[in-house]
Design a protein around this motif. Sequence first.
Motif, mmCIF file in Angstrom:
data_model
loop_
_atom_site.group_PDB
_atom_site.id
_atom_site.type_symbol
_atom_site.label_atom_id
_atom_site.label_comp_id
_atom_site.label_asym_id
_atom_site.label_seq_id
_atom_site.Cartn_x
_atom_site.Cartn_y
_atom_site.Cartn_z
ATOM 1 N N PHE A 1 -46.906 47.873 -29.857
ATOM 2 C CA PHE A 1 -46.865 46.425 -29.689
ATOM 3 C C PHE A 1 -48.223 45.909 -29.218
ATOM 4 O O PHE A 1 -48.701 44.883 -29.699
ATOM 5 N N LYS A 2 -48.835 46.616 -28.271
ATOM 6 C CA LYS A 2 -50.154 46.191 -27.771
ATOM 7 C C LYS A 2 -51.208 46.241 -28.861
ATOM 8 O O LYS A 2 -52.109 45.400 -28.914
ATOM 9 N N LEU B 1 -39.062 46.335 -42.022
ATOM 10 C CA LEU B 1 -40.409 46.597 -42.529
ATOM 11 C C LEU B 1 -41.473 46.261 -41.482
ATOM 12 O O LEU B 1 -42.480 46.964 -41.373
ATOM 13 N N LEU B 2 -41.243 45.192 -40.732
ATOM 14 C CA LEU B 2 -42.194 44.834 -39.684
ATOM 15 C C LEU B 2 -42.214 45.887 -38.578
ATOM 16 O O LEU B 2 -43.276 46.197 -38.025
ATOM 17 N N ILE B 3 -41.065 46.456 -38.262
ATOM 18 C CA ILE B 3 -41.020 47.543 -37.276
ATOM 19 C C ILE B 3 -41.823 48.739 -37.783
ATOM 20 O O ILE B 3 -42.588 49.348 -37.023
ATOM 21 N N ASP C 1 -51.408 38.378 -41.132
ATOM 22 C CA ASP C 1 -51.777 39.567 -40.363
ATOM 23 C C ASP C 1 -52.162 40.731 -41.278
ATOM 24 O O ASP C 1 -53.150 41.430 -41.021
ATOM 25 N N SER C 2 -51.400 40.937 -42.340
ATOM 26 C CA SER C 2 -51.698 42.070 -43.224
ATOM 27 C C SER C 2 -52.970 41.827 -44.022
ATOM 28 O O SER C 2 -53.680 42.783 -44.356
ATOM 29 N N ALA D 1 -48.622 39.400 -35.999
ATOM 30 C CA ALA D 1 -47.523 40.364 -36.117
ATOM 31 C C ALA D 1 -46.603 40.274 -34.896
ATOM 32 O O ALA D 1 -45.378 40.347 -35.037
ATOM 33 N N LYS D 2 -47.172 40.120 -33.717
ATOM 34 C CA LYS D 2 -46.363 40.001 -32.501
ATOM 35 C C LYS D 2 -45.489 38.755 -32.548
ATOM 36 O O LYS D 2 -44.299 38.806 -32.217
ATOM 37 N N ILE D 3 -46.076 37.640 -32.964
ATOM 38 C CA ILE D 3 -45.307 36.394 -33.057
ATOM 39 C C ILE D 3 -44.216 36.533 -34.112
ATOM 40 O O ILE D 3 -43.069 36.135 -33.890
#
Length: 191
Positions: free
Chosen positions: A7-8, A96-98, A181-182, A14-16
Amino acid sequence: MGVVDGFKGAGLFAKIAFGLLLVATLFAWIAYTCTGWGEATSGTNEGRHYGLWRSCSDDKYTPTCIQLDGWANDWYATCQAFVTFGFFGINVGLFLLILYMFVPSCLKNGEIGMAAAIVCIVTGVLYLIGVIVYGAKFDKDYIDPGSNNPTWGDFELGYCFGLSIVALILEIVAGVLIFLDSKKGGTSPSA
């Protein structure tokens, strides 16, 4: 690498997007399974609640539920199908985001990020179509098409309809953020 490190190390977008998809998933699960899409507020059907898959009364003495899956009504089947695509899209997008954020072999893989973004945006639009169909068609004609019977009463959209609107907006916004992000930081493992 642990979950906290993943996460960090993830980008801000991506976090949002992760937070938005978590909320969207919660709202989509509630809306998809409950009978709060619409309600009869007066007339002979007062107290009847309608969902995507069943209709239930709130009569404490003789509560009844009627299954609505397989109902031969074109607009209703269309709504069920499009909302189902949106529901599954939110879940697949979150999965997929995970992978994109937390699994070392997939970490910041641009292809997985783009797949998540495309799934979120496309299925969010399909979810929107299903919600629009339900909102446009849910009224007394839902119960008895073509009837001018005033005893059917009034109908209004319910909380699950509202949760679906919030979920699909969050899903589409998350898809755009994942795309950004990607494009900004996602690279494939071979690069």
